[in-house]
Design a protein around this motif. Sequence first.
Motif, mmCIF file in Angstrom:
data_model
loop_
_atom_site.group_PDB
_atom_site.id
_atom_site.type_symbol
_atom_site.label_atom_id
_atom_site.label_comp_id
_atom_site.label_asym_id
_atom_site.label_seq_id
_atom_site.Cartn_x
_atom_site.Cartn_y
_atom_site.Cartn_z
ATOM 1 N N ALA A 39 0.819 -1.229 0.000
ATOM 2 C CA ALA A 39 0.000 0.000 0.000
ATOM 3 C C ALA A 39 0.847 1.271 0.000
ATOM 4 O O ALA A 39 0.442 2.296 -0.546
ATOM 5 N N ASN A 40 2.021 1.184 0.588
ATOM 6 C CA ASN A 40 2.896 2.361 0.658
ATOM 7 C C ASN A 40 3.199 2.912 -0.738
ATOM 8 O O ASN A 40 3.235 4.122 -0.947
ATOM 9 N N SER A 41 3.392 2.011 -1.694
ATOM 10 C CA SER A 41 3.744 2.445 -3.059
ATOM 11 C C SER A 41 2.643 3.300 -3.672
ATOM 12 O O SER A 41 2.914 4.109 -4.554
ATOM 13 N N LEU A 42 1.399 3.089 -3.232
ATOM 14 C CA LEU A 42 0.294 3.884 -3.776
ATOM 15 C C LEU A 42 0.005 5.106 -2.904
ATOM 16 O O LEU A 42 -0.140 6.213 -3.405
ATOM 17 N N ALA A 43 -0.039 4.905 -1.586
ATOM 18 C CA ALA A 43 -0.424 6.016 -0.698
ATOM 19 C C ALA A 43 0.579 7.162 -0.749
ATOM 20 O O ALA A 43 0.231 8.312 -0.506
ATOM 21 N N ILE A 44 1.821 6.850 -1.064
ATOM 22 C CA ILE A 44 2.826 7.916 -1.068
ATOM 23 C C ILE A 44 2.609 8.888 -2.245
ATOM 24 O O ILE A 44 2.977 10.057 -2.160
ATOM 25 N N ILE A 45 1.978 8.431 -3.309
ATOM 26 C CA ILE A 45 1.829 9.280 -4.512
ATOM 27 C C ILE A 45 1.008 10.552 -4.208
ATOM 28 O O ILE A 45 1.498 11.663 -4.461
ATOM 29 N N PRO A 46 -0.215 10.427 -3.645
ATOM 30 C CA PRO A 46 -0.937 11.682 -3.336
ATOM 31 C C PRO A 46 -0.190 12.559 -2.337
ATOM 32 O O PRO A 46 -0.265 13.790 -2.421
ATOM 33 N N LEU A 47 0.549 11.943 -1.412
ATOM 34 C CA LEU A 47 1.277 12.755 -0.432
ATOM 35 C C LEU A 47 2.424 13.504 -1.118
ATOM 36 O O LEU A 47 2.684 14.677 -0.814
ATOM 37 N N GLN A 48 3.094 12.837 -2.044
ATOM 38 C CA GLN A 48 4.166 13.522 -2.799
ATOM 39 C C GLN A 48 3.573 14.647 -3.643
ATOM 40 O O GLN A 48 4.130 15.752 -3.710
ATOM 41 N N LEU A 49 2.428 14.372 -4.295
ATOM 42 C CA LEU A 49 1.802 15.407 -5.134
ATOM 43 C C LEU A 49 1.369 16.597 -4.282
ATOM 44 O O LEU A 49 1.541 17.754 -4.679
ATOM 45 N N PHE A 50 0.840 16.306 -3.111
ATOM 46 C CA PHE A 50 0.410 17.369 -2.196
ATOM 47 C C PHE A 50 1.604 18.278 -1.877
ATOM 48 O O PHE A 50 1.518 19.507 -2.005
ATOM 49 N N SER A 51 2.736 17.681 -1.501
ATOM 50 C CA SER A 51 3.931 18.478 -1.170
ATOM 51 C C SER A 51 4.403 19.267 -2.388
ATOM 52 O O SER A 51 4.803 20.421 -2.280
ATOM 53 N N TYR A 52 4.365 18.607 -3.535
ATOM 54 C CA TYR A 52 4.813 19.246 -4.768
ATOM 55 C C TYR A 52 3.983 20.518 -5.038
ATOM 56 O O TYR A 52 4.540 21.598 -5.290
ATOM 57 N N TYR A 53 2.647 20.379 -4.956
ATOM 58 C CA TYR A 53 1.810 21.543 -5.278
ATOM 59 C C TYR A 53 1.908 22.635 -4.219
ATOM 60 O O TYR A 53 1.812 23.814 -4.533
ATOM 61 N N ILE A 54 2.117 22.244 -2.977
ATOM 62 C CA ILE A 54 2.311 23.261 -1.932
ATOM 63 C C ILE A 54 3.602 24.021 -2.250
ATOM 64 O O ILE A 54 3.658 25.251 -2.197
ATOM 65 N N SER A 55 4.641 23.273 -2.590
ATOM 66 C CA SER A 55 5.941 23.894 -2.876
ATOM 67 C C SER A 55 5.843 24.866 -4.059
ATOM 68 O O SER A 55 6.266 26.017 -3.977
ATOM 69 N N VAL A 56 5.232 24.393 -5.146
ATOM 70 C CA VAL A 56 5.076 25.240 -6.339
ATOM 71 C C VAL A 56 4.231 26.466 -6.000
ATOM 72 O O VAL A 56 4.585 27.605 -6.336
ATOM 73 N N GLY A 57 3.130 26.243 -5.288
ATOM 74 C CA GLY A 57 2.208 27.326 -4.932
ATOM 75 C C GLY A 57 2.873 28.378 -4.058
ATOM 76 O O GLY A 57 2.495 29.543 -4.076
ATOM 77 N N ARG A 58 3.838 27.975 -3.263
ATOM 78 C CA ARG A 58 4.534 28.926 -2.381
ATOM 79 C C ARG A 58 5.760 29.537 -3.065
ATOM 80 O O ARG A 58 6.507 30.297 -2.446
ATOM 81 N N GLY A 59 5.965 29.155 -4.311
ATOM 82 C CA GLY A 59 7.083 29.735 -5.071
ATOM 83 C C GLY A 59 8.442 29.166 -4.678
ATOM 84 O O GLY A 59 9.480 29.802 -4.900
ATOM 85 N N CYS A 60 8.466 27.970 -4.100
ATOM 86 C CA CYS A 60 9.758 27.360 -3.723
ATOM 87 C C CYS A 60 10.373 26.665 -4.936
ATOM 88 O O CYS A 60 9.683 26.352 -5.906
ATOM 89 N N ASP A 61 11.653 26.389 -4.848
ATOM 90 C CA ASP A 61 12.326 25.639 -5.901
ATOM 91 C C ASP A 61 12.207 24.150 -5.561
ATOM 92 O O ASP A 61 12.933 23.627 -4.710
ATOM 93 N N VAL A 62 11.273 23.480 -6.221
ATOM 94 C CA VAL A 62 10.958 22.080 -5.877
ATOM 95 C C VAL A 62 12.183 21.178 -6.039
ATOM 96 O O VAL A 62 12.436 20.295 -5.221
ATOM 97 N N ASP A 63 12.941 21.408 -7.091
ATOM 98 C CA ASP A 63 14.068 20.508 -7.380
ATOM 99 C C ASP A 63 15.290 20.785 -6.514
ATOM 100 O O ASP A 63 16.071 19.874 -6.243
ATOM 101 N N LYS A 64 15.437 22.040 -6.105
ATOM 102 C CA LYS A 64 16.628 22.382 -5.309
ATOM 103 C C LYS A 64 16.235 23.122 -4.036
ATOM 104 O O LYS A 64 16.431 24.336 -3.921
ATOM 105 N N PRO A 65 15.701 22.408 -3.081
ATOM 106 C CA PRO A 65 15.294 23.090 -1.840
ATOM 107 C C PRO A 65 16.506 23.673 -1.116
ATOM 108 O O PRO A 65 17.614 23.134 -1.232
ATOM 109 N N ARG A 66 16.255 24.735 -0.369
ATOM 110 C CA ARG A 66 17.355 25.410 0.320
ATOM 111 C C ARG A 66 18.023 24.452 1.328
ATOM 112 O O ARG A 66 17.385 23.570 1.900
ATOM 113 N N ASN A 67 19.286 24.633 1.541
ATOM 114 C CA ASN A 67 20.069 23.934 2.572
ATOM 115 C C ASN A 67 20.259 22.428 2.354
ATOM 116 O O ASN A 67 20.867 21.760 3.178
#
Length: 346
Positions: free
Chosen positions: A311-339
């Motif tokens: 189940a982990n292989s499936l449940a992680i997908i919406p959680l990753q997408l959620f983080s991705y869209y939050i990051s993009v929406g906040r104007g963060c650099d998704v590929d190169k996070p600070r620090n």
Amino acid sequence: KAITDTFSPRLKGSEIVIDELNMTDEEIQAIRKIMIVACGSAYHAGVTGKYVFEGMARIPVEVDLASEFRYRDPIMEEGTLVIVISQSGETADSLAALRESKERGAKVLGIVNVVGSSIAREADNVMYTWAGPEIAVATTKAYSSQLIALYLLAIKFGKVKGVVSKEQVYSYIEDLKRLPEQVEMLLNNKVKIQKFANRYLAAHEVFFIGRGIDYAISMEGSLKLKEISYIHSEAYAAGELKHGTISLIEEGTLVAAVLTQKELYKKMISNMVEVSTRGAFVLAVTNEGNDEVERAADYVIYIPETNKFFANSLAIIPLQLFSYYISVGRGCDVDKPRNLAKSVTV
Ligand code: F1P
């Protein structure tokens, strides 16, 4: 893609053949205990591995952070297999844990993505994950491949040790083969997740709760969110809520509850009620057709049905997408996070 393109498990008679696994049946028979050591997301894959090896192959498992391993005096009796998981194969703490384990006489199996990396070279056996180059700092596809490697190892170990029947092997492989198309379905649902994420761009903190394997998923979901969006986030074993964490819940706090394990629905639902009565907004990530959860949650994201261990292989997908869209929406650099660095070699 990491799932379809990475491994090629085959059935030969009643045996499962994994080309990527460089271990003989005699070596597998000799395993009495598994110790998994890793850092970051690889560690979270390892926590999932604990449930999978114990549940499928009935082998005792310990999981530790490679960065903490050096402060222990671990007991490695005859038959201890140490599994070091690392995307880069260069993480300094993971490499140090590998060396120490070898000095203590344990056999080391590396689950590594980068071919020819230090961990791959120094381990007694290597299972490459072939996830391709990771461009972004925050791991996603290598993590997915690490999970698949662990599932396959658990099936293989269980089969060799006589715990898993031939029929079970067939059924596990069938479930594994369905995963890519199920992941695709989840990815197609991304607009819904984006809309939801947009409501939480200004969140101060987010909690993730789960039990068992769902706790392991929660840990990775929480790490993804904090590393790419800089929102404070923690994962808690849901049973720990009443031991302190519940005091952090305020009006409007987002709590993501992961419920993929049917036998744990009841307990998880009572945790969801506990937090929502204190004002939390509850997002549930759960299996399809779960009406009770629908009533207890404010928002539900469904994942398709699979074997409970996968189940982990499936449940992680919406959680990753959620983080991705939050990051993009906040104007963060998704590929190169600070620090953060892709490979932590010192
Ligand atoms: C471990 C890790 C990654 C994380 C980041 C820093 O790396 O914690 O999980 O995404 O890249 O390092 P590795 O040992 O799996 O290469």
